[in-house]
Structures are given as C-alpha cells and as structure tokens.
Design a protein around this motif. Structure first.
Motif, mmCIF file in Angstrom:
data_model
loop_
_atom_site.group_PDB
_atom_site.id
_atom_site.type_symbol
_atom_site.label_atom_id
_atom_site.label_comp_id
_atom_site.label_asym_id
_atom_site.label_seq_id
_atom_site.Cartn_x
_atom_site.Cartn_y
_atom_site.Cartn_z
ATOM 1 N N TYR A 1 -16.965 0.315 -89.882
ATOM 2 C CA TYR A 1 -17.875 0.547 -90.493
ATOM 3 C C TYR A 1 -18.000 0.031 -92.045
ATOM 4 O O TYR A 1 -18.931 -0.105 -92.629
ATOM 5 C CB TYR A 1 -18.332 1.858 -90.496
ATOM 6 C CG TYR A 1 -18.695 2.513 -89.048
ATOM 7 C CD1 TYR A 1 -19.839 2.027 -88.404
ATOM 8 C CD2 TYR A 1 -17.837 3.236 -88.247
ATOM 9 C CE1 TYR A 1 -20.216 2.345 -87.144
ATOM 10 C CE2 TYR A 1 -18.222 3.316 -86.891
ATOM 11 C CZ TYR A 1 -19.527 3.036 -86.284
ATOM 12 O OH TYR A 1 -19.739 3.314 -85.073
ATOM 13 N N THR B 1 -16.524 6.019 -81.226
ATOM 14 C CA THR B 1 -17.513 6.686 -82.161
ATOM 15 C C THR B 1 -18.100 7.968 -81.539
ATOM 16 O O THR B 1 -18.093 9.217 -82.051
ATOM 17 C CB THR B 1 -18.448 5.809 -82.990
ATOM 18 O OG1 THR B 1 -17.824 4.908 -83.613
ATOM 19 C CG2 THR B 1 -19.437 6.769 -83.746
ATOM 20 N N ILE C 1 -11.841 4.042 -86.372
ATOM 21 C CA ILE C 1 -13.318 3.421 -86.474
ATOM 22 C C ILE C 1 -13.682 3.238 -87.877
ATOM 23 O O ILE C 1 -14.620 2.460 -88.059
ATOM 24 C CB ILE C 1 -14.391 4.569 -85.657
ATOM 25 C CG1 ILE C 1 -14.271 5.771 -86.618
ATOM 26 C CG2 ILE C 1 -14.018 4.691 -84.208
ATOM 27 C CD1 ILE C 1 -15.227 6.655 -85.889
#
Length: 281
Positions: free
Chosen positions: A113, A70, A109
């Motif tokens: 999340y 990130t 990524i």
C-alpha cells in the motif's frame, strides 16, 4: 457460538478449529505464504524479473495475496476480543494491534500500500525487503516452532545465564587478544571492538581466516578460546534440546475435552475451566 467467536477460532487454528472449513482456510493461508516466499525468491532472478509475462504474473499474484492478507488482518482485529486474555472493546483491539503477531501481519501488507503512494524507486526497493515478513507468518501455524518458543520461555533464566557467560567470555578474550596482537598486527587488531570480530568467529568455530594470531602466546590463547567456545555453546544447545524433548512428551499425553456450554476445547493439564456466561450470550 457467535459468528465472531467462530471466526476467531478459525483464524487462530485452535483446537476447536482444526477441522472442516477452518482447516481448509488455514491450509490455504499457509499455501499462499509458501507461494509468496517462492515468488520473492524467483523475482530476484534477472531472466525472470525482466520477462514481461512473468512480471505481470508476479504483480497479479501480489495483488491477490495482499487482498487476502488484508481481509485476514482486519478479521483478526475484529475477532481478537474473543480471546480471554484480551479485553473487549477498542482497548483490547488496540493492544492486539501492537502485539507481535499483529505487527508481523501488518508489515506483510504495508509495503504494497505504501508503494502506491510513492514513485521513489529507492524507497520501493527498501520496502520490498519487508515482504519477507510474510514468511514469518508461517510460524503461526508451525507446531514445531511453537514448541521451541514454549521451551525458550520456560528455560529463559537458564538460557539468559548461559548467554551472559558467553558474552562475558567473548569480551574478556577479545580484550586479552587485542593486547597480545596489537603490536604485531596494528591494522587488523586495531581496537578491542575490532578484535570482537575475531572473538566471534573463533568461539563459534567459523574461522574465516581474515584475523588470526601470529605470536606464540596469541596462538596458544586462541586455541584455549576455541575449545572454550565449543564447550560454552554446547550449554544452551543442551538446554533447548532437553526442553524440546520434554515438551514433546508432555504434548503427547495432553488430552482435551469440549465445554458443553461455550464449546471451548479445554486442556486437562491446565487450570480447571469454569464457564462464565457473558453479555453476548
């Protein structure tokens, strides 16, 4: 040199950044990508996945990896305007966000999340597949894969012509085989789209044995298609192989010099570099 430009060259692993701290950072990123691929593979083993200790190790490693990726992702967005091909400002960053490599970085990524926002295990299982995009990130640092990409772009017209002829031959041969075998094997050669599977496994010489001609004419035609498939697939292979060797010879003779004004490393085989001071300087 500004800090943002140094960050750009470090992350892009340019000629300027192939030493010192930037080399260690890129080696560390490649190592993390490699261990992520190992973790993805091992996590599918029931004995390892159902072990609480290993599961916790996988979770901690996932959190650390996603955190590093990130930070890298946002640093790339912030420093991408140092690329001469990208305009400065939000428009340049927006174009970079929707570029191929930026999308790959984002998909690496995004699943982590998104799973924090849902408890649907079915969606979580699907999103886990997207973690495989982290493996594609390794191609950013693989010199051989970059060479192949360059070769494909340089010979795209020839390759497009070869593959167009291959697909044309595939459709024609499958259509002919359908009319030759449909009356004998109506369930297997039920339609031309279904017969395309026979054409693919025959022309690629795979031969699974689930579909094969039974009539004498069909067997003869199938043999012709088999030999023709070998010859056709040899054409793009030869183009890529010769282009790959040519690119390797070209890279071995490539020399770089460093601009005394902006510290850019310049390829002498490309257009002459002209330093233009920017507002940042």
């Amino acid at each position: 040199m500004t800090f943002r430009k140094r960050v750009y060259h470090t992350l892009e692993f340019s000629a300027l950044g192939r030493r010192g701290l930037s080399l260690y950072i890129n080696v560390a990123l490649v190592s993390i990508i490699f261990f992520n691929s190992v973790a993805i593979i091992l996590h599918t083993v029931p004995e390892i996945r159902n072990n609480r200790l290993y599961e916790r190790v996988f979770q901690d490693f996932e959190i650390i990896s996603v955190g590093i990726f990130t930070i890298e992702y946002f640093l790339r967005i912030w420093s991408c305007v140092e690329n001469p091909a990208i305009k400065s400002g939000w428009r340049g960053r927006l174009s970079y966000i929707f570029s191929f490599w930026a999308i790959i970085d984002f998909l690496g990524i995004f699943p982590f999340y998104f799973t924090l926002l849902t408890s649907d295990f079915g969606i979580i299982r699907i999103l886990r597949v997207f973690r495989l995009f982290r493996l594609f990130r390794a191609t950013r640092y693989a010199h051989a894969l970059k060479l192949i990409r360059t070769v494909i772009l340089e010979h795209k017209e020839e390759l497009l012509l070869c593959f167009s002829f291959i697909f044309f031959t595939l459709f024609i041969s499958s259509s002919v085989m359908y009319y030759l075998e449909h009356s004998i094997q109506p369930t297997k050669f039920s339609s031309i789209p279904a017969t395309l599977w026979w054409g693919v496994i025959t022309m690629t010489t795979t031969g699974y044995g689930d579909m094969y001609p039974m009539t004498p004419v069909g067997k003869f035609f199938g043999g012709v298609v088999l030999v023709l498939g070998i010859a056709l697939f040899a054409l793009p292979t030869g183009i890529i192989a010769s282009g790959f060797m040519e690119q390797i010879r070209r890279d071995k003779g490539r020399k770089y010099i460093q601009c005394p004004h902006c510290n850019e490393w310049i390829d002498l085989q490309k257009v002459e570099h002209v330093h233009k001071p920017t507002e940042k300087e």
